[in-house]
Structures are given as structure tokens and as C-alpha cells.
Design a protein around this motif. Structure first.
Motif, PDB file in Angstrom:
ATOM      1  N   ASP A 118     -98.273   7.028  75.038  1.00 24.57           N
ATOM      2  CA  ASP A 118     -99.597   7.088  75.629  1.00 24.57           C
ATOM      3  C   ASP A 118     -99.987   8.517  76.001  1.00 24.57           C
ATOM      4  OD1 ASP A 118    -101.920   5.921  76.875  1.00 24.57           O
ATOM      5  OD2 ASP A 118    -100.978   6.504  78.767  1.00 24.57           O
ATOM      6  N   LYS A 119    -101.092   8.965  75.426  1.00 24.28           N
ATOM      7  CA  LYS A 119    -101.562  10.306  75.801  1.00 24.28           C
ATOM      8  C   LYS A 119    -102.831  10.233  76.634  1.00 24.28           C
ATOM      9  CE  LYS A 119     -98.457  12.758  73.500  1.00 24.28           C
ATOM     10  NZ  LYS A 119     -97.435  11.712  73.747  1.00 24.28           N
ATOM     11  N   SER A 120    -103.363   9.052  76.765  1.00 25.69           N
ATOM     12  CA  SER A 120    -104.631   8.929  77.479  1.00 25.69           C
ATOM     13  C   SER A 120    -104.439   9.009  78.994  1.00 25.69           C
ATOM     14  CB  SER A 120    -105.297   7.599  77.121  1.00 25.69           C
ATOM     15  OG  SER A 120    -104.428   6.535  77.470  1.00 25.69           O
ATOM     16  N   GLY A 121    -103.196   8.864  79.436  1.00 24.82           N
ATOM     17  CA  GLY A 121    -102.942   8.971  80.865  1.00 24.82           C
ATOM     18  C   GLY A 121    -103.241   7.708  81.645  1.00 24.82           C
ATOM     19  N   GLU A 122    -103.142   6.566  80.993  1.00 22.77           N
ATOM     20  CA  GLU A 122    -103.371   5.311  81.726  1.00 22.77           C
ATOM     21  C   GLU A 122    -102.147   4.932  82.540  1.00 22.77           C
ATOM     22  OE1 GLU A 122    -104.570   2.162  79.105  1.00 22.77           O
ATOM     23  OE2 GLU A 122    -106.246   3.377  78.388  1.00 22.77           O
ATOM     24  N   VAL A 123    -100.993   5.375  82.056  1.00 21.09           N
ATOM     25  CA  VAL A 123     -99.745   5.086  82.751  1.00 21.09           C
ATOM     26  C   VAL A 123     -99.008   6.405  82.989  1.00 21.09           C
ATOM     27  CG1 VAL A 123     -97.528   3.909  82.620  1.00 21.09           C
ATOM     28  CG2 VAL A 123     -99.553   2.829  81.656  1.00 21.09           C
ATOM     29  N   VAL A 124     -98.538   6.608  84.203  1.00 18.07           N
ATOM     30  CA  VAL A 124     -97.732   7.790  84.503  1.00 18.07           C
ATOM     31  C   VAL A 124     -96.339   7.314  84.880  1.00 18.07           C
ATOM     32  CG1 VAL A 124     -97.467   9.789  85.982  1.00 18.07           C
ATOM     33  CG2 VAL A 124     -99.736   9.044  85.349  1.00 18.07           C
ATOM     34  N   LEU A 125     -95.333   7.865  84.207  1.00 16.42           N
ATOM     35  CA  LEU A 125     -93.947   7.516  84.539  1.00 16.42           C
ATOM     36  C   LEU A 125     -93.392   8.591  85.459  1.00 16.42           C
ATOM     37  CD1 LEU A 125     -92.767   6.653  80.923  1.00 16.42           C
ATOM     38  CD2 LEU A 125     -93.330   5.022  82.727  1.00 16.42           C
ATOM     39  N   ILE A 126     -92.871   8.174  86.591  1.00 17.12           N
ATOM     40  CA  ILE A 126     -92.294   9.141  87.529  1.00 17.12           C
ATOM     41  C   ILE A 126     -90.818   8.870  87.729  1.00 17.12           C
ATOM     42  CG2 ILE A 126     -92.370  10.062  89.864  1.00 17.12           C
ATOM     43  CD1 ILE A 126     -95.260   9.666  89.929  1.00 17.12           C
ATOM     44  N   ASP A 127     -90.039   9.897  87.407  1.00 13.72           N
ATOM     45  CA  ASP A 127     -88.594   9.846  87.579  1.00 13.72           C
ATOM     46  C   ASP A 127     -88.302  10.305  88.999  1.00 13.72           C
ATOM     47  OD1 ASP A 127     -85.839  10.516  87.565  1.00 13.72           O
ATOM     48  OD2 ASP A 127     -85.911  10.655  85.383  1.00 13.72           O
ATOM     49  N   ILE A 128     -87.839   9.400  89.864  1.00 20.01           N
ATOM     50  CA  ILE A 128     -87.629   9.778  91.263  1.00 20.01           C
ATOM     51  C   ILE A 128     -86.190  10.205  91.545  1.00 20.01           C
ATOM     52  CG2 ILE A 128     -89.533   8.358  92.108  1.00 20.01           C
ATOM     53  CD1 ILE A 128     -87.407   6.356  93.084  1.00 20.01           C
ATOM     54  N   ARG A 129     -85.405  10.451  90.484  1.00 25.06           N
ATOM     55  CA  ARG A 129     -84.052  10.958  90.693  1.00 25.06           C
ATOM     56  C   ARG A 129     -84.146  12.444  91.022  1.00 25.06           C
ATOM     57  NH1 ARG A 129     -81.374   9.648  85.163  1.00 25.06           N
ATOM     58  NH2 ARG A 129     -83.329  10.605  84.534  1.00 25.06           N
ATOM     59  N   ASN A 130     -83.015  13.079  91.285  1.00 23.70           N
ATOM     60  CA  ASN A 130     -83.079  14.511  91.550  1.00 23.70           C
ATOM     61  C   ASN A 130     -83.258  15.273  90.234  1.00 23.70           C
ATOM     62  OD1 ASN A 130     -80.475  14.775  90.391  1.00 23.70           O
ATOM     63  ND2 ASN A 130     -79.554  14.198  92.341  1.00 23.70           N
ATOM     64  N   SER A 131     -83.605  16.532  90.356  1.00 22.52           N
ATOM     65  CA  SER A 131     -83.982  17.300  89.164  1.00 22.52           C
ATOM     66  C   SER A 131     -82.799  17.486  88.219  1.00 22.52           C
ATOM     67  CB  SER A 131     -84.552  18.649  89.572  1.00 22.52           C
ATOM     68  OG  SER A 131     -83.685  19.276  90.485  1.00 22.52           O
ATOM     69  N   PHE A 132     -81.584  17.441  88.776  1.00 21.45           N
ATOM     70  CA  PHE A 132     -80.405  17.600  87.936  1.00 21.45           C
ATOM     71  C   PHE A 132     -80.256  16.421  86.968  1.00 21.45           C
ATOM     72  CE2 PHE A 132     -75.769  17.113  87.296  1.00 21.45           C
ATOM     73  CZ  PHE A 132     -75.526  18.328  86.671  1.00 21.45           C
ATOM     74  N   ASN A 155    -107.521   4.667  88.657  1.00 22.78           N
ATOM     75  CA  ASN A 155    -106.850   3.450  88.179  1.00 22.78           C
ATOM     76  C   ASN A 155    -105.697   3.716  87.218  1.00 22.78           C
ATOM     77  OD1 ASN A 155    -108.090   1.393  89.597  1.00 22.78           O
ATOM     78  ND2 ASN A 155    -109.889   1.494  88.258  1.00 22.78           N
ATOM     79  N   VAL A 156    -104.995   4.808  87.457  1.00 24.19           N
ATOM     80  CA  VAL A 156    -103.825   5.098  86.633  1.00 24.19           C
ATOM     81  C   VAL A 156    -102.641   4.313  87.179  1.00 24.19           C
ATOM     82  CG1 VAL A 156    -102.244   6.915  85.893  1.00 24.19           C
ATOM     83  CG2 VAL A 156    -104.672   7.399  86.136  1.00 24.19           C
ATOM     84  N   ARG A 157    -101.902   3.648  86.302  1.00 25.88           N
ATOM     85  CA  ARG A 157    -100.728   2.927  86.753  1.00 25.88           C
ATOM     86  C   ARG A 157     -99.566   3.908  86.919  1.00 25.88           C
ATOM     87  NH1 ARG A 157     -99.381  -2.676  84.500  1.00 25.88           N
ATOM     88  NH2 ARG A 157     -99.121  -1.849  82.419  1.00 25.88           N
ATOM     89  N   VAL A 158     -98.976   3.905  88.065  1.00 27.27           N
ATOM     90  CA  VAL A 158     -97.868   4.819  88.355  1.00 27.27           C
ATOM     91  C   VAL A 158     -96.574   4.017  88.388  1.00 27.27           C
ATOM     92  CG1 VAL A 158     -96.906   6.431  90.028  1.00 27.27           C
ATOM     93  CG2 VAL A 158     -99.373   6.338  89.676  1.00 27.27           C
ATOM     94  N   VAL A 159     -95.626   4.394  87.528  1.00 30.08           N
ATOM     95  CA  VAL A 159     -94.373   3.645  87.433  1.00 30.08           C
ATOM     96  C   VAL A 159     -93.220   4.498  87.946  1.00 30.08           C
ATOM     97  CG1 VAL A 159     -92.803   2.434  85.894  1.00 30.08           C
ATOM     98  CG2 VAL A 159     -95.249   2.446  85.410  1.00 30.08           C
ATOM     99  N   PHE A 160     -92.523   4.001  88.968  1.00 30.60           N
ATOM    100  CA  PHE A 160     -91.346   4.703  89.480  1.00 30.60           C
ATOM    101  C   PHE A 160     -90.095   4.190  88.783  1.00 30.60           C
ATOM    102  CE2 PHE A 160     -94.069   4.687  93.426  1.00 30.60           C
ATOM    103  CZ  PHE A 160     -94.333   6.039  93.391  1.00 30.60           C
ATOM    104  N   TYR A 161     -89.180   5.086  88.487  1.00 27.27           N
ATOM    105  CA  TYR A 161     -87.881   4.610  88.022  1.00 27.27           C
ATOM    106  C   TYR A 161     -86.752   5.499  88.510  1.00 27.27           C
ATOM    107  CZ  TYR A 161     -87.565   8.102  84.236  1.00 27.27           C
ATOM    108  OH  TYR A 161     -87.476   9.267  83.525  1.00 27.27           O
ATOM    109  N   HIS A 162     -85.596   4.891  88.652  1.00 25.07           N
ATOM    110  CA  HIS A 162     -84.361   5.575  89.047  1.00 25.07           C
ATOM    111  C   HIS A 162     -83.306   5.088  88.054  1.00 25.07           C
ATOM    112  CE1 HIS A 162     -81.357   7.358  91.660  1.00 25.07           C
ATOM    113  NE2 HIS A 162     -82.298   7.781  92.467  1.00 25.07           N
ATOM    114  N   ASP A 163     -82.072   5.485  88.259  1.00 20.25           N
ATOM    115  CA  ASP A 163     -81.005   5.012  87.374  1.00 20.25           C
ATOM    116  C   ASP A 163     -81.002   3.500  87.300  1.00 20.25           C
ATOM    117  OD1 ASP A 163     -79.809   7.218  86.306  1.00 20.25           O
ATOM    118  OD2 ASP A 163     -78.662   7.629  88.130  1.00 20.25           O
ATOM    119  N   ASP A 164     -81.076   2.931  88.484  1.00 25.58           N
ATOM    120  CA  ASP A 164     -81.007   1.484  88.589  1.00 25.58           C
ATOM    121  C   ASP A 164     -82.312   1.022  89.220  1.00 25.58           C
ATOM    122  OD1 ASP A 164     -80.276  -1.151  89.601  1.00 25.58           O
ATOM    123  OD2 ASP A 164     -78.233  -0.541  89.113  1.00 25.58           O
ATOM    124  N   GLN A 165     -82.701  -0.175  88.902  1.00 29.35           N
ATOM    125  CA  GLN A 165     -83.925  -0.700  89.520  1.00 29.35           C
ATOM    126  C   GLN A 165     -83.811  -0.712  91.040  1.00 29.35           C
ATOM    127  OE1 GLN A 165     -84.983  -4.635  88.216  1.00 29.35           O
ATOM    128  NE2 GLN A 165     -86.343  -4.913  89.959  1.00 29.35           N
TER     129      GLN A 165
END
Lengths: 208, 212
Positions: B65-79, B113-123
Motif C-alpha cells: 500500500d502506497k496510498s497511506g490508508e494503513v500505517v504499520l508501526i513497529d513498537i519494538r526497540n530500534s535495534f 482515517n488512517v488505520r494504525v497497526v501496532f506490532y511487536h515480536d509477539d501479539q
């Protein structure tokens, strides 16, 4: 001059009445702020392992309180020893709340795995409860580590063998197996469960 | 001579001072940065309804997706993020999410109305963060079921694994069966089907005691 006094009196009364309207903060008195909640959420200290819980049950730790957040149906089919059933949907009812805030008790939430339990934890934490924990891996992990532990390969470390021995014994404690067959094929009668005191920093090892 | 007659404006000055104190207090009153938008009961209902779940198969679209309807956010540390992440995702560590610039960003997404999705290693590790943001009013936030580890396992067949990848929350065993099987002679501890639970009522007024 009299008019002034009258005016001041009326003003004070008016302000006093006004205070009735500002202190009405609806809801739970111990609720913590969102910032504080995020801080708590990012700490992994709320997770306890199946080994820790098994050990506490075997030692009959009086401060342990297991809370089953699954549905009543699932609870009736199987539950951990002495667990209380508070389905997630009923957690805010008076009955559910009574089970949470018991002083000096460490409440451990568990579910099939850990998501439901963690959700119960977040809600309870928001309401300001302390000493609440989540069983990491939940019952799935309980079966995999305690009831059916996997024998470590021969190259693994001593601590892992110790852990396996503990789990094996604990598993028998919970399932009530009458005899154990060790690797030489010798049956021994109902072994006494030896609880291995865990080194503190080992807490996270071997979880799911 | 009565006191008031010396300064007839005395009352007026008192009132003004009084008003000033109140106005000053009002202005300097600390306003909370974040407020709960959902009551605890609404939170429970929200969680039970599973409305905030983002299924792994939906990632197929989100990655391209390039339209930006969904944003995936990795909430782990930068490493961890640097070691590997879902394509087209950005990295904001969970503990930094409430910083001003990130909140501005989230507000912006919410407005559009952008959907923001958080993820970590584990749900599990993203669950709390997602719940928090839902509770403070970001109804456009979602949690990736299975987390990053599940994505790694199924990344080549996300679409096919549609039904299977949402394993969290379901029992993998028939617990009662498994627990019984290995034991011939059942010890009394495990066998009692239902123990009477004694509930000790907590003392209600404990919170207020010992205050100043």
C-alpha cells in the motif's frame, strides 16, 4: 455598608454551591493516568512463568490467587487448582472486583494463552490494582511445560535438566500419576516433589 | 470611627483580590494531557468484540500500500527493528509513543482515517499498547494478530494462511483430557471438580487512610 456584606455573603454562597459541580469525577477512584498506564504496560515484570506458578501451587503459597478469565464453560471443564473464575466480560462486576483487590494476594490471570489474561490485566491495572500478574503462555504453555515437559537433549545445560526434573515431578503432582519411570526403567512410587529454588535472574527462562 | 469608613473601596478590593486568586488558580490548574475516552466497561466491550484486530492476511495489502490508508508501526526497540521488520513499517518504540511529535502524528492519522497497526515480536507485547491507545480515544488503532514472529513464519503465504494464522486465544489441547490422561490414581487436589471459593471482601475504605 450593609449592602456590601450582603453582596459578599451571596457571592460566597454562590461559589460554595459551584463546588458541587466541579468535584463530580465519574468512575473509579484509584484509576491511574494514561501515561502511568503506558509505563506499566511497557514493563515485562507482570509476566510470570508456568514454572513459577507451578512452584507456588506446590508450595501452597498462601498469597497466590489464580484467576481464570475464560468463560464459565471452559472453566468448568478444566481449571488450575483453586482458581477463581472471573470471565473477562464480568471483570467489572462487583463479584469480579471483589476477587481482585484482596490485600496481600498476588493475583495471576490466566487464559488459554496469554492475550485474554493480558487484557484483563490492562483493565485492572487502569483501575489501580497492584500485585496483579499474567501467566505467560497460559494453559497452552502449562500443558507444554508442566504436564508434558519435553526432555532436553543431552547437550543442554545442567539447569535445563534441573528444570526438566522439576517439571516432570510437578506434572505428576498435578495429574496425580502414581509412578514415574526414569530412564533406566525403574518405577518409583509417588515421588515427593522437590521444589527447586529458582535463582532470581532465571525467572524468564524456558517460557513459551 | 468604624474601620470601613477609612477606605470605602475596601470591599471592592477584596472582591477583586478574591477573583484574581480564583482566576490564577484556574489558569495554572494542571490539565491532564491524556484522558480516557472509553470507560472501563466500554474497554471490556471493545476487547470482547475483537474490533481492533488486524489479521495477518490484511498485511498483503498493507505492505504494497502506497496510498497511506494503513500505517504499520513497529513498537519494538530500534535495534530489533534494524535486524528485521515488516516492509513498509515505521519504528516508534512503545515507551516513546506518547511524546508530542508522535501524538501529533497519531492525531493526524486519526483525522485522515488512517488505520494504525501496532506490532511487536509477539501479539502479547503489543496488546497493552494497542489497548491503551484505544482507551485514550484512538479508535483507528489496531493490533497485528500473531505479531512479528507469526509474520516471519508465514510471510510467503500470508494469504493462504488466512484462517490458520490467528491462533492466539484458542486452546491447543483439550486441557481436561490431557491433564487426566497421565494419571491413573488421581490425587485429590486435581480431582475435585469444583472447589467452593471463599471470597474475602476487600476493605472498602483502605485507599483514603493515612493521607495528609
Amino acid at each position: 455598608m450593609n449592602k456590601n456584606y450582603l453582596f459578599l455573603t451571596l457571592l460566597m454562597l454562590l461559589l460554595a454551591v459551584g463546588t458541587f459541580f466541579i468535584t463530580k469525577e465519574e468512575g473509579y477512584k484509584n484509576e491511574i493516568k494514561p501515561e502511568a498506564l503506558l509505563r506499566e504496560i511497557t514493563q515485562p515484570s507482570r509476566y510470570v512463568t508456568t514454572d513459577q506458578v507451578a512452584k507456588m501451587i506446590i508450595e501452597k503459597d498462601p498469597t497466590l490467587e489464580l484467576i481464570d478469565v475464560r468463560s464459565a464453560d471452559e472453566y468448568n471443564k478444566f481449571q488450575l487448582p483453586d482458581a477463581v473464575n472471573v470471565p473477562l466480560k464480568d471483570i467489572l462486576t462487583e463479584e469480579g472486583q471483589d476477587n481482585l483487590g484482596i490485600e496481600d494476594m498476588n493475583a495471576v490471570f490466566y487464559s488459554n494463552d496469554d492475550i485474554l489474561a493480558d487484557q484483563a490485566w490492562v483493565i485492572s491495572k487502569r483501575l489501580g490494582y497492584n500485585n496483579i500478574y499474567v501467566l505467560k503462555g497460559g494453559l497452552n504453555c502449562w500443558i507444554e511445560t508442566i504436564i508434558r515437559p519435553v526432555e532436553p537433549s543431552e547437550t543442554t545445560s545442567q539447569t535445563e535438566f534441573e528444570q526438566y526434573k522439576f517439571r516432570k515431578a510437578a506434572g505428576m503432582y498435578f495429574t496425580g500419576a502414581s509412578e514415574i519411570t526414569d530412564s533406566n526403567g525403574n518405577g518409583t512410587k509417588k515421588p515427593k516433589v522437590k521444589v527447586r529454588r529458582k535463582k532470581k535472574e532465571k525467572a524468564a527462562s524456558g517460557g513459551c | 470611627m468604624h474601620v470601613h469608613e477609612r477606605n470605602p473601596k475596601r470591599t471592592l478590593i477584596t472582591i477583586i483580590l478574591f477573583a484574581l486568586v480564583i482566576v490564577f488558580g484556574w489558569i495554572t490548574m494542571k490539565k491532564p494531557l491524556f484522558k480516557y475516552a472509553l470507560t472501563p466497561q466500554q474497554t471490556v466491550d471493545m476487547v470482547i468484540s475483537h474490533e481492533g484486530c488486524f489479521h495477518p492476511y490484511e498485511l498483503v495489502k498493507a505492505i504494497d500500500d502506497k496510498s497511506g490508508e494503513v500505517v504499520l508501526i513497529d513498537i519494538r526497540n530500534s535495534f530489533d527493528y534494524a535486524k528485521g521488520h515488516i516492509p513498509n513499517s515505521m519504528n516508534i518504540t512503545a515507551s516513546n509513543l506518547l511524546e508530542k511529535k508522535n501524538i501529533d502524528q497519531l492525531d493526524n492519522w486519526k483525522k485522515n482515517n488512517v488505520r494504525v497497526v501496532f506490532y511487536h515480536d509477539d501479539q502479547l507485547q503489543a496488546n497493552g499498547t494497542w489497548m491503551l491507545f484505544r482507551q485514550i480515544g484512538y479508535s483507528n488503532t489496531f493490533v497485528l494478530l500473531g505479531g512479528y514472529s507469526n509474520y516471519v513464519l508465514h510471510k510467503d503465504n500470508l494469504q493462504e494462511a488466512k484462517g490458520k494464522t490467528c491462533l492466539k486465544g484458542t486452546p491447543r489441547y483439550d486441557f481436561a483430557e490431557v491433564a487426566k490422561k497421565s494419571g491413573a490414581a488421581v490425587m485429590d487436589e486435581g480431582a475435585k471438580p469444583k472447589k467452593k471459593i471463599k471470597v474475602r471482601r476487600k476493605k472498602k475504605e483502605k485507599a483514603a487512610s493515612g493521607g495528609c
